[in-house]
Design an enzyme around this catalytic site. Sequence first.
Site, PDB file in Angstrom:
ATOM      1  CG  HIS A 182      -2.160  -0.607   1.240  1.00 47.73           C
ATOM      2  ND1 HIS A 182      -2.695  -1.244   2.333  1.00 47.73           N
ATOM      3  CD2 HIS A 182      -3.087  -0.710   0.247  1.00 47.73           C
ATOM      4  CE1 HIS A 182      -3.897  -1.728   2.009  1.00 47.73           C
ATOM      5  NE2 HIS A 182      -4.150  -1.417   0.751  1.00 47.73           N
ATOM      6  CB  CYS A 276      -3.226   0.635   8.585  1.00 47.07           C
ATOM      7  SG  CYS A 276      -1.783   0.382   7.580  1.00 47.07           S
TER       8      CYS A 276
HETATM    9  N1  ARG Z   1      -4.006  -7.147   6.591  1.00 43.59           N
HETATM   10  C1  ARG Z   1      -4.378  -5.944   5.948  1.00 43.59           C
HETATM   11  C2  ARG Z   1      -4.310  -6.085   4.441  1.00 43.59           C
HETATM   12  O1  ARG Z   1      -3.433  -6.759   3.964  1.00 43.59           O
HETATM   13  C3  ARG Z   1      -3.517  -4.807   6.404  1.00 43.59           C
HETATM   14  C4  ARG Z   1      -3.888  -3.499   5.822  1.00 43.59           C
HETATM   15  C5  ARG Z   1      -3.079  -2.396   6.371  1.00 43.59           C
HETATM   16  N2  ARG Z   1      -3.417  -1.187   5.737  1.00 43.59           N
HETATM   17  C6  ARG Z   1      -2.561  -0.395   5.095  1.00 43.59           C
HETATM   18  N3  ARG Z   1      -3.025   0.689   4.593  1.00 43.59           N
HETATM   19  N4  ARG Z   1      -1.308  -0.743   4.903  1.00 43.59           N
HETATM   20  O2  ARG Z   1      -5.112  -5.568   3.716  1.00 43.59           O
END
Ligand code: ARG
Length: 291
Positions: A182, A276
């Site tokens: 991300h 997040c």
């Molecule tokens: N386990 C979640 C996923 O893989 C974690 C998300 C974390 N969010 C972020 N914006 N990095 O989607």
Amino acid sequence: MTLMSQSGPGERPPPARTTTARTYLMCPPTYFDVRYSINEWMDPAEPVDTALAQHQWQSLVDTYRRLGHRVHLVDAVPGLPDMVFVTDSGLVVDGVALGARYRSEHRAPEAEHVLHWFGEHALKRPTRPEFVNEGEGDLLVVGDIICAGTGFRTDERAHAEVEQHFGRRVVTLRLVDPRYYHLNTALGVIDDHTIAYLPSAFDEGSRATLQSLFPDAILADESDTEWLGLNLVSDGANVVMAAQAHSLAAQLRERGYRPIPVDLSEFLKSGGGIKCCTMELRGWVDPEEPR
Ligand code: ARG
């Protein structure tokens, strides 16, 4: 509020930084767990300490409130262990909301719950996007522009949708390292003109774009990002960030920002950190709040 920082004799003091009060949306980690694996950090065989996770998350809420920010909550939903990472469920700018569309089936229902919250709380034009779009996971507002990630989660075609919905310029950035899937794991927004990022997380073209848009950016290294140190939340002066990202904290201090360490180690097991867990509700005024 203005933050003055100290400097040694003969040194030029870093500029004073100014905070603005923010409004955040968060979701308690009531059902948080690692039950599937959709990124390189997640191993369902590794147990999560739910009591510790709850405690760590609460310390983040308390930190924001202590800094003078408002925190609103959306209810956690049983069976959605990643819903604590609410930032991925939308983007709010000028009180206008765009919902999310998750790439993974596992997370898909989260988007509906948050879109519903937007509707119930008088956000303008709450809309379900057409293309895969993981909200503030991949869409980061820097001053007047929106930096938009793609490569792992958000579909590049969503970037045009975002541009249209908000009437803001969107800059496409391509992520290449699966650990930083991300945009908000590879780039942190410090203030309207300042970002910090990990160059190796981006392809060559995107590195050139970042270099020309933000020549004074702070460059992070993997000793910061292995703790998701760039997954931070700044109010322009106070930077709430992973307690373990020491080198990034030192760079921020040198520039007059104040790092505020918070430890979210349990959430790292899911590939998530501070940003997040924190969606910013920009330009939204709570209709319920007494004036
Ligand atoms: N386990 C979640 C996923 O893989 C974690 C998300 C974390 N969010 C972020 N914006 N990095 O989607």
